[in-house]
Every structure is written in structure tokens, then in C-alpha cells.
Design a protein around this motif. Structure first.
Motif, short mmCIF file in Angstrom:
data_model
loop_
_atom_site.label_atom_id
_atom_site.label_comp_id
_atom_site.label_asym_id
_atom_site.label_seq_id
_atom_site.Cartn_x
_atom_site.Cartn_y
_atom_site.Cartn_z
N GLY A 127 0.77 -1.24 0.00
CA GLY A 127 0.00 0.00 0.00
C GLY A 127 0.79 1.27 0.00
N GLY A 128 2.14 1.19 -0.04
CA GLY A 128 2.94 2.42 -0.08
C GLY A 128 2.70 3.28 1.14
N GLY A 129 2.36 4.55 0.90
CA GLY A 129 2.11 5.47 2.00
C GLY A 129 0.98 5.03 2.91
N ALA A 130 -0.01 4.32 2.36
CA ALA A 130 -1.13 3.84 3.18
C ALA A 130 -0.68 2.79 4.19
CB ALA A 130 -2.22 3.26 2.27
N PHE A 131 0.44 2.12 3.92
CA PHE A 131 0.95 1.08 4.82
C PHE A 131 1.33 1.65 6.18
CE2 PHE A 131 4.59 -1.41 6.47
CZ PHE A 131 3.99 -2.65 6.60
N ALA A 146 6.70 6.53 -5.67
CA ALA A 146 6.24 5.14 -5.61
C ALA A 146 6.19 4.64 -4.17
CB ALA A 146 7.16 4.25 -6.45
N PHE A 147 7.15 5.08 -3.36
CA PHE A 147 7.22 4.64 -1.96
C PHE A 147 6.11 5.24 -1.11
CE2 PHE A 147 9.30 5.18 2.34
CZ PHE A 147 9.21 3.84 2.70
N PHE A 148 5.84 6.54 -1.30
CA PHE A 148 4.89 7.24 -0.43
C PHE A 148 3.47 7.29 -0.99
CE2 PHE A 148 8.85 9.15 1.26
CZ PHE A 148 8.64 8.89 2.61
N LYS A 149 3.30 7.07 -2.28
CA LYS A 149 1.96 7.16 -2.87
C LYS A 149 1.04 6.14 -2.21
CE LYS A 149 -0.50 7.18 -7.30
NZ LYS A 149 -0.36 7.00 -8.77
N PRO A 150 -0.04 6.59 -1.58
CA PRO A 150 -0.90 5.65 -0.83
C PRO A 150 -1.90 4.91 -1.71
CG PRO A 150 -1.71 7.88 -0.56
CD PRO A 150 -0.45 7.99 -1.38
N ASP A 151 -2.02 3.65 -1.45
CA ASP A 151 -3.06 2.83 -2.08
C ASP A 151 -3.98 2.36 -0.95
OD1 ASP A 151 -4.68 1.08 -3.38
OD2 ASP A 151 -3.11 -0.29 -4.06
N PHE A 152 -4.99 3.18 -0.65
CA PHE A 152 -5.84 2.92 0.52
C PHE A 152 -6.70 1.67 0.36
CE2 PHE A 152 -4.99 7.52 0.98
CZ PHE A 152 -4.46 7.49 2.26
N THR A 153 -6.85 1.19 -0.86
CA THR A 153 -7.64 -0.04 -1.04
C THR A 153 -6.95 -1.23 -0.39
OG1 THR A 153 -6.57 -0.51 -3.19
CG2 THR A 153 -8.58 0.83 -3.21
N GLN A 154 -5.61 -1.17 -0.32
CA GLN A 154 -4.88 -2.32 0.21
C GLN A 154 -5.01 -2.48 1.73
OE1 GLN A 154 -1.36 -4.05 -1.12
NE2 GLN A 154 -1.03 -2.64 -2.82
N ILE A 155 -5.22 -1.36 2.44
CA ILE A 155 -5.27 -1.48 3.89
C ILE A 155 -6.55 -2.15 4.38
CG2 ILE A 155 -3.77 0.51 4.25
CD1 ILE A 155 -6.21 2.11 5.08
N LEU A 156 -7.45 -2.45 3.47
CA LEU A 156 -8.64 -3.22 3.83
C LEU A 156 -8.33 -4.72 3.84
CD1 LEU A 156 -11.33 -1.35 1.68
CD2 LEU A 156 -10.79 -1.02 4.11
#
Length: 513
Positions: A38-42, A206-216
Motif C-alpha cells: 500500500g505504499g504510504g497507506a501502509f 512510488a514509496f509514499f503514494k498511498p493505495d488505501f484499497t490495500q489497507i482493507l
């Protein structure tokens, strides 16, 4: 038996605890884990895991060592004699880790030297496995010693055993006072140079861009807890041993927060440096970040040398700094790992620190030679996987269940910590250890077993990395199960020291205290 050692200053203890936590995994594991989850979302599940598992377990282990004033085996024995075996199990796990961790540091020493004239050439993968490691064709074949690994390995053990013989205050504390600031300065230089490279912003995005779908996804949360758990040096005797050398009046809770956030801060710094450099590589090759991302040995000894080759200037200098940072991070962690069985053996058998270092540390040094052979990488891979997944993780689950639910010591430990700490513990700490951590660790173990069952359908042999049944049995399962057996055996040996008799052990019937 010599009088119990003690840290010279609070800063000495904190630096040693940070030195133990900050290791190779901070540099080569965390960036890839964050990117893949998830990048930043992680950072959301990561921070939650730090506050509900990492720091709470640190506080618990700091309190255990401080209250019972002993190595892990002695600490567990003083809680109840029936639990001594868990302490020895943790010590045995640390012993196994020391044998192969030392070899990775030896590789980093070699690569520091190779950096001087970029000896690895253009084919960095071929150099590592062929020219340097002379890797055996078949897993399980030991082959001959590899001089390029063996001689740096001797240097590693001379440094570590030399530091430990000098003791806690004059050895471990002084070593960390030198190595930790040096590590931070060296790695900061690497990071500053990395973020100025062409394409660095692509990597950082790429490292910080959040993918909030993954934290589900539950898998991402398990990954966050796993990273915190394995990164902080918790659940295998280190923090219990280090905290046993604290003065009676020590701020346990504050020390735990400083250690936890310092470790995470270095991981964030490592992520910035690693992805800035990966961004430079992707840009120079005209490919996406996902095509150059790697972790572990591949990142450190294959990808990074290839990237260093492409640096626009001062390649040799920054290559040296990067591998020097690996050496420093590895040494501070290895010193703490070896200290666990040095302390345990010294107390159990009533021998001097010097004799314990030479016996326990010397034995680990001798066994580490297995990993300096042509087949060493295969043995290292199997041992690392099984001892971490079925050793450290299992130990953590057993530890929190024993203390929170069987012995019911959380209230006692909370009162002890609150008496001497500025930050007072409340229901957050109790709920984290009694509910959240056991559920997450239990899920991790179930998920691990599920993955191993699935692997049976994905590989020809059904084993980790497709290794043969015989190799997995002796190189993997025997190592993990052997650590548990050794823990039981050592707990049955009679104490030759009066140490355990100086304080009455708390009977298991007093579980409500």
C-alpha cells in the motif's frame, strides 16, 4: 559469580536497545514490505501495530528484565520455575540467528572492500553467486570453505567477542555509543546523495503514494505486525537481558517509546534512501519502479551494486558508505543477540563473563563456519526462514499468552512500570497485550501454516523454495525444533549458581498477583 553488570547511563541503555533493534532488516526489508503493501497507506497499519504490539511488548520485556534482574531463562524462572524452558528456547533461537547473521555481516565487510574499485563488475548477480560465494549447484551440498567469506567472518567474531568480554558498561555501551551515531551519520550521507539523483522523486513517489484499497486487506495488517515484530528484537531474549542491567530507578515506559520510535524513524529513513536510489535505477533504465524493487540479499548484494555502478560520480565512495552502514547495523544487532546466551550461560553455570563469552560465543562462531561454505547460502536461507517463522513468531505468541492469560502478570508489571516511569500505563497497554497481540500473532501463525500448505501445490516438493525433503528436514525443521528441544533440556539442568535462590521464585499458584 561476578556481581551483576549495570549500564553506566540511561543513554547507554537506550543506544544499545536501539542498536539491537536497528539491523539489516531495517535497510533491506522494510522498504520493500511497505511498497508491496500500500505504499504510504501502509504507514497506517504500521503505526497501529507499533502502538498496539511493538511498544507494548517492549514495555513488558523491559519490565520483566528490570523486575527480575536476570537473563531470559532466569527471568522466566523467577516468575515460575515451570517457565524457565521458554527463556532457554528464546536463548536457543538467538544462538541460531547469531550463527548466520554474522555471515551476512561478513559479506557486507567484503563488499565494503569491493566498493573501492567496484570489483563486482557489471554482472552483479553472477559475481555474488559465482565469483564471490562460489555457490554449490545443489542445496545441501556443503562444499569447501569460501575464503572471501571466512576471513571477514573471523573479523566479525573478533569484534563481537572482544566487545562482550569487556562487559556491559565498558564493552556493549561504549561500542553502541560509537557505532550508532556513526551509522546514522553514514546513512544520512547516503540518503542525502540518493535524493539528489536523477529520478529520485519517481522512486519516492512510488514509496509514499498511498493505495488505501490495500489497507482493507488482512494480509497488509499481518505484514505490518510482522515487520514491527521482527524489527524490534522482541520475543527472543534480547530486551529482557538488556533491561536486566538497568538501575533500580529507570524510566521503563519512556525508554520503550524512544526505542520503538527511533527504530521506526530509521526504517523510514531507509525507505527514503532505498527508493530514491531505486527511482534513479528505474529512470536510467527506462523501466517502472516495480521492475527494480527487491528485498533482502538480492537488494543489498545484487541490485545496489548494480545501481552504484550507474552513479554519476563518487561511485566507490558511496558504495563504501552503503556497505559500511550494513556492517554497523549488523554488528550492533549481533552484539545484542550473542549477549543473550552469554548472560544465560554465565548465570546458569556460575562462570565468569569471559568464560561464558568464549564458550557460548565461541561455539556460535565455530558453527557459523557452516554458512561460510559453498553451500552456505542455502543453509542460511532455510535456517533463517524456519527459525524466524516457527521460532521468533511462536515465541512471541507463547510469551504473551503465558504472561497475560496463564500467569496473569500484566497488572503486576503495569504497577512496577508505573512506579518508576513518567508515562503511566493504562487500559491501552493491557488490552493490547491481552487481546490484540495474541489475536494478531495467532492469525500470523495460522496464515503461515496456510501458506505452507498452499506451497505444497505450487512447488514440486511442496517445500519452501522447492527444496528437497531431506534438506528441509535437516536445514529447516531440525533447526526450529532443535531450538525448542534445547530449551527444554537446559531447563532440566540443575542451576550451579546461587543467583536463582537469592530471590524466591513466584509460584504458579499466585497467578492473580
Amino acid at each position: 559469580m561476578e556481581g551483576r553488570s549495570q549500564w553506566g547511563t540511561r543513554a547507554g541503555f537506550v543506544l544499545a536497545a536501539i542498536g539491537s533493534a536497528v539491523g539489516l532488516g531495517n535497510i533491506w526489508r522494510f522498504p520493500a514490505v511497505a511498497y508491496e503493501n500500500g505504499g504510504g497507506a501502509f504507514f497506517i497499519p504500521y503505526l497501529f501495530a507499533l502502538l498496539t504490539a511493538g511498544i507494548p511488548i517492549l514495555i513488558m520485556e523491559f519490565t520483566m528484565g528490570h523486575k527480575y534482574r536476570g537473563s531470559a531463562p532466569l527471568t522466566y524462572r523467577r516468575m515460575t520455575k515451570k517457565a524457565e524452558g521458554i527463556g532457554w528456547w528464546a536463548v536457543a533461537v538467538a544462538f541460531v540467528i547469531a550463527t548466520y547473521y554474522s555471515v551476512i555481516i561478513a559479506w557486507a565487510i567484503s563488499y565494503s572492500y569491493f566498493s573501492i574499485n567496484l570489483s563486482w563488475g557489471e554482472d552483479t548477480e553472477g559475481f555474488l553467486f559465482g565469483d564471490y560465494l562460489h555457490l554449490a549447484d545443489v542445496p545441501g551440498q556443503m562444499g569447501s570453505l569460501v575464503p572471501g567469506v571466512f576471513f571477514p567472518l573471523i573479523i566479525v567474531w573478533i569484534i563481537v567477542l572482544g566487545v562482550l568480554i569487556r562487559g556491559v558498561k565498558r564493552g556493549i555501551e561504549i561500542a553502541n555509543r560509537i557505532m550508532i551515531p556513526t551509522l546514522v551519520i553514514v546513512f544520512l550521507i547516503v540518503v542525502i546523495r540518493a535524493v539528489t539523483l536523477p529520478g529520485a522523486l519517481t522512486g519516492l513517489d512510488a514509496f509514499f503514494k498511498p493505495d488505501f484499497t490495500q489497507i482493507l486487506s488482512p494480509h497488509v495488517w499481518v505484514a505490518a505486525y510482522g515487520q514491527i515484530f521482527f524489527s524490534l528484537s522482541i520475543a527472543f531474549a534480547i530486551m529482557i537481558t538488556y533491561s536486566s542491567y538497568l538501575p533500580k530507578k529507570s524510566d521503563i515506559t519512556n525508554n520503550a517509546f524512544i526505542t520503538g520510535f527511533s527504530n521506526s524513524g530509521f526504517e523510514l529513513l531507509a525507505g527514503i534512501g532505498v527508493f530514491a536510489i531505486l527511482g534513479f535505477m528505474a529512470t536510467s533504465q527506462g523501466v517502472g519502479i516495480d521492475e527494480v524493487v527487491a528485498g533482502g540479499v538480492g537488494l543489498a548484494f545484487v541490485v545496489f551494486p548494480a545501481i552504484i555502478n550507474e552513479f554519476p560520480a563518487f561511485n566507490e565512495f558511496f558504495g563504501l558508505l552503503f556497505f559500511l552502514s550494513l556492517v554497523l547495523a549488523g554488528l550492533t544487532s549481533l552484539i545484542s543477540i550473542v549477549e543473550t546466551f552469554v548472560a544465560g550461560v554465565a548465570e546458569k553455570f556460575n562462570i565468569s563473563r569471559t568464560k561464558s563469552v568464549l564458550f557460548g560465543g565461541g561455539l556460535a562462531a565455530i558453527l557459523s563456519i557452516i554458512f561460510a561454505t559453498q553451500g552456505g547460502l542455502y543453509f542460511l536461507d532455510a535456517a533463517d526462514y524456519f527459525i524466524n517463522q516457527f521460532g521468533v513468531a511462536a515465541l512471541g505468541l507463547v510469551e504473551v499468552i503465558l504472561i497475560a492469560w496463564i500467569l496473569r502478570k500484566l497488572g503486576l508489571f503495569k504497577n512496577h512500570a508505573n512506579e518508576i516511569s513518567d508515562i503511566k500505563l493504562g487500559s491501552w497497554w493491557t488490552i493490547s497485550l491481552a487481546v490484540i497481540t495474541p489475536i494478531v500473532l495467532g492469525w500470523m501463525m495460522i496464515d503461515l501454516l496456510r501458506l505452507n500448505i498452499m506451497r505444497g501445490f505450487d512447488t514440486e516438493t511442496g517445500n519452501y523454495e522447492g527444496y528437497s525433503n531431506m534438506f528441509i528436514m535437516w536445514g529447516g525443521w531440525a533447526v526450529a525444533i532443535g531450538a525448542l528441544v534445547i530449551g527444554i533440556v537446559f531447563s532440566l539442568i540443575k542451576w550451579r549458581s546461587n543467583t536463582s535462590a537469592k530471590e524466591e521464585t513466584e509460584d504458579i499458584s499466585n497467578v492473580n498477583n
